[in-house]
Design a protein around this motif. Structure first.
Motif, PDB file in Angstrom:
ATOM      1  N   ASP A   1       0.956  -1.393  -0.113  1.00 44.28           N
ATOM      2  CA  ASP A   1       0.151  -0.018  -0.133  1.00 44.28           C
ATOM      3  C   ASP A   1       0.797   1.216  -0.132  1.00 44.28           C
ATOM      4  O   ASP A   1       0.799   2.132  -0.753  1.00 44.28           O
ATOM      5  CB  ASP A   1      -0.987   0.237   1.276  1.00 44.28           C
ATOM      6  CG  ASP A   1      -1.947  -1.016   0.949  1.00 44.28           C
ATOM      7  OD1 ASP A   1      -2.408  -1.404   0.065  1.00 44.28           O
ATOM      8  OD2 ASP A   1      -2.794  -1.083   2.156  1.00 44.28           O
TER       9      ASP A   1
ATOM     10  N   ILE B   1       2.809   1.675  -3.307  1.00 47.30           N
ATOM     11  CA  ILE B   1       1.823   2.091  -4.244  1.00 47.30           C
ATOM     12  C   ILE B   1       1.400   3.576  -3.963  1.00 47.30           C
ATOM     13  O   ILE B   1       1.602   4.551  -5.160  1.00 47.30           O
ATOM     14  CB  ILE B   1       0.642   1.425  -4.465  1.00 47.30           C
ATOM     15  CG1 ILE B   1       0.974   0.054  -4.821  1.00 47.30           C
ATOM     16  CG2 ILE B   1      -0.576   1.797  -5.338  1.00 47.30           C
ATOM     17  CD1 ILE B   1      -0.385  -0.997  -4.657  1.00 47.30           C
ATOM     18  N   ARG B   2       1.155   4.145  -3.063  1.00 48.61           N
ATOM     19  CA  ARG B   2       0.934   5.408  -2.443  1.00 48.61           C
ATOM     20  C   ARG B   2       1.963   6.348  -2.961  1.00 48.61           C
ATOM     21  O   ARG B   2       1.733   7.509  -3.433  1.00 48.61           O
ATOM     22  CB  ARG B   2       0.511   5.528  -1.135  1.00 48.61           C
ATOM     23  CG  ARG B   2      -0.035   6.887  -0.652  1.00 48.61           C
ATOM     24  CD  ARG B   2      -0.427   6.997   0.670  1.00 48.61           C
ATOM     25  NE  ARG B   2       0.597   6.666   1.708  1.00 48.61           N
ATOM     26  CZ  ARG B   2       0.734   5.600   2.365  1.00 48.61           C
ATOM     27  NH1 ARG B   2      -0.165   4.584   2.315  1.00 48.61           N
ATOM     28  NH2 ARG B   2       1.481   5.501   3.282  1.00 48.61           N
TER      29      ARG B   2
ATOM     30  N   ASP C   1       2.662   0.166  -9.368  1.00 47.47           N
ATOM     31  CA  ASP C   1       1.393   0.391  -9.536  1.00 47.47           C
ATOM     32  C   ASP C   1       0.767  -0.769  -9.940  1.00 47.47           C
ATOM     33  O   ASP C   1       1.482  -1.832  -9.927  1.00 47.47           O
ATOM     34  CB  ASP C   1       1.193   1.544 -10.469  1.00 47.47           C
ATOM     35  CG  ASP C   1       1.909   0.973 -11.853  1.00 47.47           C
ATOM     36  OD1 ASP C   1       1.862   0.069 -12.056  1.00 47.47           O
ATOM     37  OD2 ASP C   1       2.502   2.092 -12.465  1.00 47.47           O
ATOM     38  N   ASP C   2      -0.540  -0.625 -10.016  1.00 46.74           N
ATOM     39  CA  ASP C   2      -1.503  -2.051 -10.264  1.00 46.74           C
ATOM     40  C   ASP C   2      -1.104  -2.522 -11.658  1.00 46.74           C
ATOM     41  O   ASP C   2      -0.800  -3.926 -11.610  1.00 46.74           O
ATOM     42  CB  ASP C   2      -2.901  -1.695 -10.172  1.00 46.74           C
ATOM     43  CG  ASP C   2      -3.678  -1.129  -8.978  1.00 46.74           C
ATOM     44  OD1 ASP C   2      -2.808  -1.313  -7.903  1.00 46.74           O
ATOM     45  OD2 ASP C   2      -4.521  -0.420  -8.890  1.00 46.74           O
TER      46      ASP C   2
ATOM     47  N   SER D   1       2.133  -2.646 -13.098  1.00 46.99           N
ATOM     48  CA  SER D   1       3.528  -3.302 -12.912  1.00 46.99           C
ATOM     49  C   SER D   1       3.448  -4.645 -12.139  1.00 46.99           C
ATOM     50  O   SER D   1       4.012  -5.488 -12.371  1.00 46.99           O
ATOM     51  CB  SER D   1       4.379  -2.087 -12.153  1.00 46.99           C
ATOM     52  OG  SER D   1       4.295  -1.738 -11.063  1.00 46.99           O
TER      53      SER D   1
ATOM     54  N   ASP E   1      -4.026  -1.535  -1.840  1.00 43.17           N
ATOM     55  CA  ASP E   1      -4.783  -0.256  -2.082  1.00 43.17           C
ATOM     56  C   ASP E   1      -3.840   0.990  -1.678  1.00 43.17           C
ATOM     57  O   ASP E   1      -3.746   1.271  -0.384  1.00 43.17           O
ATOM     58  CB  ASP E   1      -6.166  -0.195  -1.422  1.00 43.17           C
ATOM     59  CG  ASP E   1      -6.910   0.724  -1.968  1.00 43.17           C
ATOM     60  OD1 ASP E   1      -6.510   1.864  -2.404  1.00 43.17           O
ATOM     61  OD2 ASP E   1      -8.128   0.399  -2.040  1.00 43.17           O
ATOM     62  N   GLY E   2      -3.374   1.786  -2.768  1.00 41.72           N
ATOM     63  CA  GLY E   2      -2.308   2.720  -2.381  1.00 41.72           C
ATOM     64  C   GLY E   2      -3.283   4.042  -1.974  1.00 41.72           C
ATOM     65  O   GLY E   2      -2.710   4.984  -1.507  1.00 41.72           O
TER      66      GLY E   2
ATOM     67  N   GLY F   1       4.005   5.967  -5.406  1.00 39.48           N
ATOM     68  CA  GLY F   1       4.335   5.915  -6.735  1.00 39.48           C
ATOM     69  C   GLY F   1       5.470   5.047  -6.958  1.00 39.48           C
ATOM     70  O   GLY F   1       6.124   5.010  -8.491  1.00 39.48           O
TER      71      GLY F   1
END
Length: 297
Positions: free
Chosen positions: A151, A154-155, A160-161, A163, A188-189, A157
């Motif tokens: 999470d 992802i947040r 990401d989903d 990659s 979930d970022g 950067g």
């Protein structure tokens, strides 16, 4: 005669410092410096966190070894590993190095394109790329902490989903691929803290609908607040209150905020660090508020 203590800053090998006349063995054994691992010491004024121990591990790792998983994630805006957690290092399958106590060695193939070298506090740090870091996190860590780490990455950067889906596709059939495929869809970022992630995953694993992280609550076009987790259809909010929420100013501010939310027809469950120690009970409270049964996850 050993030089002054100021001459030894950062992280260093005790045996080298003694050989160079920078410190005596008696000084090392006296506790003047922080011992990280066998023969690895640090300036006692440095912040004690997982990155400090990871930098210490670099001094004893063989050239083919790389910081990975939760340890590499500390450089990718996911500093959730504690100072007492073992440093995770990956080495090629044929590498005999086992590492000292406090270092966890994972043997696996790793290519040059999956390794980065960063300059951190004048130390060169070798670590896995963000995507390769995500792979080790998902395949080696317990599910909920793994999701929390992903999470955060992802947040920020770093991944990401798309990659992550590409890794799942490229590594299908390999060791760990099933576990990776189980962990990644839960990431979930939008989650902004580790506790939020842990509560969200616990709810999903218990069979509850996934809450919406960082949900913006409005009433008649008026902004009422952005909340940690929400089930909008049930008008239920879960808020995690960290230590900073318990000073007098925050208490008053939070109470006024919750009064506005309740007046607008929302129900609010407030969780603290103590609730994280018994997530099953917290999830039961949420399930009762939703009027839903729990199922094994």
């Amino acid at each position: 005669m050993a030089r002054s203590l100021q001459a030894l800053s950062g992280v260093f090998l005790g045996s080298h410092a003694v050989a160079d006349g920078l410190v005596t063995r008696t000084q090392l054994q006296s506790g003047l410096y922080r011992r990280l691992f066998q023969d690895v010491y640090a300036d006692p004024h440095l912040a004690v966190d997982h990155r400090l121990y990871a930098r210490g591990a670099m001094l004893v790792m063989p050239p083919a070894a790389v910081l990975a998983g939760r340890s590499a994630a500390a450089w990718f805006d996911a500093p959730f590993a504690g100072s007492t957690d073992p440093v995770l290092v990956v080495v090629p399958p044929d590498c005999p190095w086992r590492g000292p106590r406090g270092i966890r060695v994972h043997r696996t193939d790793i290519g040059p394109a999956e390794v980065l070298t960063l300059d951190d506090s004048d130390d060169l740090v070798r670590l896995t790329t963000p995507l390769r870091t995500a792979w080790e996190i998902a395949t080696l860590e317990p599910l909920a902490p793994a999701v929390a780490l992903l999470d955060a990455m992802i947040r920020a950067g770093h991944v990401d989903d798309g990659s992550l889906a590409r890794i799942a596709r490229d590594r299908r059939g390999q060791w760990g691929s099933r576990r990776f495929a189980r962990v990644v869809p839960l990431a979930d970022g939008r989650s902004e803290s580790r506790p939020e992630s842990l509560v969200r995953v616990a709810c999903v694993r218990a069979g509850l609908p996934a809450p919406v992280p960082q949900f913006v609550v409005t009433a008649n076009g008026q902004f009422l607040g952005r909340v940690d987790l929400a089930w909008p259809e049930a008008r239920l909010i879960v808020e995690y209150e960290g230590a900073h929420h318990f000073d007098e100013l925050h208490i008053r501010r939070d109470d006024r905020r919750y009064e506005r939310l309740v007046a607008a027809g929302w129900r609010v469950i407030r969780l603290s660090w103590a609730d994280l120690r018994d997530l099953a009970d917290a999830v039961s409270r949420i399930a009762r508020a939703l009027g839903l049964p729990l199922t094994a996850g």
